[in-house]
Design a protein around this motif. Sequence first.
Motif, mmCIF file in Angstrom:
data_model
loop_
_atom_site.group_PDB
_atom_site.id
_atom_site.type_symbol
_atom_site.label_atom_id
_atom_site.label_comp_id
_atom_site.label_asym_id
_atom_site.label_seq_id
_atom_site.Cartn_x
_atom_site.Cartn_y
_atom_site.Cartn_z
ATOM 1 N N LEU A 1 0.860 -1.018 0.027
ATOM 2 C CA LEU A 1 -0.018 -0.016 -0.117
ATOM 3 C C LEU A 1 0.855 1.311 -0.071
ATOM 4 O O LEU A 1 0.650 2.227 -0.572
ATOM 5 C CB LEU A 1 -0.860 -0.043 1.233
ATOM 6 C CG LEU A 1 -2.152 -0.941 1.286
ATOM 7 C CD1 LEU A 1 -2.961 -1.059 2.461
ATOM 8 C CD2 LEU A 1 -2.933 -0.726 0.241
ATOM 9 N N LYS A 2 2.002 1.203 0.738
ATOM 10 C CA LYS A 2 2.994 2.122 0.681
ATOM 11 C C LYS A 2 3.605 2.715 -0.598
ATOM 12 O O LYS A 2 3.729 3.807 -0.843
ATOM 13 C CB LYS A 2 3.902 2.002 1.984
ATOM 14 C CG LYS A 2 5.051 3.384 2.006
ATOM 15 C CD LYS A 2 5.653 3.079 3.341
ATOM 16 C CE LYS A 2 6.681 4.356 3.676
ATOM 17 N NZ LYS A 2 7.835 3.930 4.681
ATOM 18 N N ARG A 3 3.869 1.501 -1.298
ATOM 19 C CA ARG A 3 4.524 1.659 -2.640
ATOM 20 C C ARG A 3 3.554 1.749 -3.585
ATOM 21 O O ARG A 3 4.027 1.927 -5.045
ATOM 22 C CB ARG A 3 5.423 0.488 -3.000
ATOM 23 C CG ARG A 3 6.606 0.083 -1.809
ATOM 24 C CD ARG A 3 7.525 1.298 -1.817
ATOM 25 N NE ARG A 3 8.696 1.171 -0.790
ATOM 26 C CZ ARG A 3 9.785 0.176 -1.114
ATOM 27 N NH1 ARG A 3 9.750 -0.251 -2.223
ATOM 28 N NH2 ARG A 3 10.535 -0.106 -0.050
ATOM 29 N N GLU A 4 2.279 1.768 -3.260
ATOM 30 C CA GLU A 4 1.290 1.856 -4.353
ATOM 31 C C GLU A 4 1.252 0.785 -5.490
ATOM 32 O O GLU A 4 1.113 1.228 -6.429
ATOM 33 C CB GLU A 4 1.156 3.439 -5.054
ATOM 34 C CG GLU A 4 1.033 4.496 -3.896
ATOM 35 C CD GLU A 4 1.111 5.929 -4.684
ATOM 36 O OE1 GLU A 4 1.291 5.870 -5.922
ATOM 37 O OE2 GLU A 4 0.724 6.789 -4.068
ATOM 38 N N SER B 1 0.017 -2.783 -7.622
ATOM 39 C CA SER B 1 -1.373 -3.094 -7.864
ATOM 40 C C SER B 1 -1.274 -4.829 -7.227
ATOM 41 O O SER B 1 -0.903 -5.370 -7.650
ATOM 42 C CB SER B 1 -1.362 -3.244 -9.417
ATOM 43 O OG SER B 1 -2.648 -4.030 -9.853
ATOM 44 N N LYS C 1 -5.150 -7.134 -11.831
ATOM 45 C CA LYS C 1 -4.092 -6.862 -10.621
ATOM 46 C C LYS C 1 -2.782 -7.653 -10.870
ATOM 47 O O LYS C 1 -2.968 -8.710 -11.265
ATOM 48 C CB LYS C 1 -4.931 -7.165 -9.235
ATOM 49 C CG LYS C 1 -6.175 -6.536 -9.051
ATOM 50 C CD LYS C 1 -5.659 -5.076 -8.627
ATOM 51 C CE LYS C 1 -6.801 -4.186 -8.267
ATOM 52 N NZ LYS C 1 -6.408 -2.710 -8.146
#
Length: 878
Positions: free
Chosen positions: A749-752, A754, A779
């Motif tokens: 989530l921090k690195r965005e 998929s 995804k």
Amino acid sequence: MGTKSKSSKSKKKGPKGKKARAKAKLDQVWGESVDEEARKASRVRVGKSRSLPAPAKGGNGARDHERDVDPLSNRKRRGEKSSFDKFLERREGQGRGDGASAAGGRRFRRRTRGRTEEGEASSSEEDGSDSEADDEANGGSLATLLRRISGPKKASRSTAVDGSDESDHDDDDDDEDVDSDPDGSGSEGRSGGEISPASEGDDDAETRRPDDAPTSAEDPYDAHFSKPPLPASDSASPAPVLRKVPATALIDASVDLRMCGPLLDAWESTSSDASKADGMARDGRPSGGSRKAWEAFASGPHRHVRKALTRNWGRVNRSARRRSGGGGGKGGDFSPLQLALYPAVARYADVLVTTETRRNRPEIHNLLAMHALNHVLTSRTRVQRHNRRIKELTNSSENADEIPLDAEGGGDKWRDQGYARPKVLVLLPTRGTCWTFIKLMIELLGDAAIVDHEERFGEEYGPIEPGGGDGDDNDDDAKAKEARRAAVLKQKGPEWNELFGDKVNADDDFVLGMSVTPNVVKSAGKKRSKHHGGAMGSSGVNLKLFADFYRSDIILASPVGLKMAITKNDNDDGEEGEGESDVDFLSSVDVCFVLQSDVLLMQNIDHANAVLESLNQQPTKVADVDFSRVRNYFLEGQAARWRQLIVVSQFADPYVMSAFRRHAKNVEGRMTIRQKVPADDASICSVAVRRLRQVFQRVACQTASKAGTERLRYFADHILPKLLRSKQTRTLIYIPSYFDFVAVRNLLLKREASFVSVSEYARVSEVSRGRARFAQGRKAMLLYTGRAHYFLRHRIQGARHAIFFGLPERAEFYPAVVNMLNDGSASAFDADDDVSRMPTSCLSLFTKFDSLALERVVGTSHAERMVKGEKSSYLFCS
């Protein structure tokens, strides 16, 4: 007339009065003084006790039946001794330990498989007891009677701590139902009953004693629980080092069997005797690992198993082995694995078994069920027998407060219980496994089992009846749905269906108490104690399910269910530690089983550790405890050193082994059985993906507590940047631990990145949506937890790359996940033909603390080289 009458009475010689003349006639001596207190304390009635003969048919009816007999007097009555005198002389002869008396005792009572042979005691016993009885007849007292009934002070190795002859295993059949006494220490005898030191005529209570069995074999129950408390300096001593024991004659050479403590000493003694009998090996060393040595090691404890269990043991065990595919008609009543396990189990040593499989699980559970029932029946028999003796002494004594139970060092023989009644604790993962284990106990008891609340037990724990479909559904559609469902269940595997199938009760929150009452008469569909009068029927064992904890002998529970039961949280906010805990009913547990601990590991092993921490603590409420009956090691706070812990698992895991090492403190020693994995049997050999390069990367780590942190750091610094830079898609990331899953998810989530995730806590709709998006290629990555795969067994489609953040605990999960890469080319959602031509890859991260999981995947020899080698990367090609 008055003078004549008076003169005629004065002419009679001897004592005056009817009672005085009766006593003198009984003693055959006129004018002899008699100790009234001793005689009153020792009166028994002929015909009431089975140790004394009933009146003859030609006797004087009720008068002969009620004739008083004085067991303290050693004089002959009517030319021969009474049966009670003979019994006391035999008991005294058996306790001396010399060769002549021991042989005489064996001739007097010799038990075989189908009958009881009785002979006369040797003349040396009678001669030796005459002088002792003459001395006691003059100054007899209640203490003297106690000493004569219980035998000499110093018992030989074949004599139990309570002074009775334990070569016959204390299997008196005059036990009665004491269900009204929660702790088993209350008055249980019939008012006005008789002391019954022995009962030779009971088949149900006899132990199994083959003709060739030495009668001097020591009962493991007495050998373990009669030991004195440990000194303060030895109570916290470290456990001895485990030593490898040869067992190739029984089990595969890849199985590592180790022992320590008194258990190892007993094995060395037995194997040495067997080696002397068989001769020496070629290299001059004793051949102690032979099958004959193991049979001798197991046969000693097996002689003391209750006959109610040995009667059905062979049939039940062979049938279970046949159903599981292990064969059953050959090799005697024990399988090779049972023959290796039983000596340690029967001697109350701690045991860790990490070689369980679907095939040998019935063998292990059969053995443990027999051990649990035998322990409870033996303990209950002894408590009830002592209760009757104490009550008889109370009734026969004028002052009940002055009963000399502790007279002349004999007080410890009455210490036969703990603070609470529960003796056995069985931890199981689900209600379905609990139902199977109890059904196995009932099957072992056979026709002797009398089960209360069996119908309710089947409804709450038994198989679940499949619900019927709606009446409006078409029959063809219903059949199609059933066919699809059957195909899905078959795909999940037989082991999953045994635990979580549609017809299996998979609830993991349960606690069940069961009381066990031996020697209950079955008559006209009702149960009643043999001592409550009525006609004598066949003897049985009453199993009362759903009993209260404090009135139970065996408690079967899941770790989470028992933890919730002992924790009474009164706080409305639900905060832990604010409520009260009641663990007093677990203070006297003698035997604890942790079965299928590999399943408990997937649930939450911390709950099992919390339950084990609660065992054998000093109770907080002791109002109903009779401390004169509590064993000394309980009073000394050393109950954990006498408790037996048996842990069974399919594989060796650090959490399971750590729990065993922390809680296995038994004075009898330990046994561990672990499977070494040959390279040909490793799970990596089951990978079916062709031309797949499987890379195993070792991550440097100094402590086990930092293993997860170091793996996350390596993943964030070396793996994730490459995935994001190359825009690699269709990557399946398998994460065994949920805590690591949360850390990786937060990192992505921090690195965005998929990605989608599938975990055990996700909703069904969320899981279905994530799987569809990953299979369609929308995804790039899918996070998949190990517990989600264990409980749900999803088939992930569309994956071409697999990354193992950590090696799976179960070896079969590795090929199952890797083989999903074959589904990537056959996915129905593929819109690009290049996907089928995309190369596949597999990367696994491990540390040196993952050696146990690594050896199950690649084999023991490869794992040792990969953990200790200079290189950090290793490649396997399929």
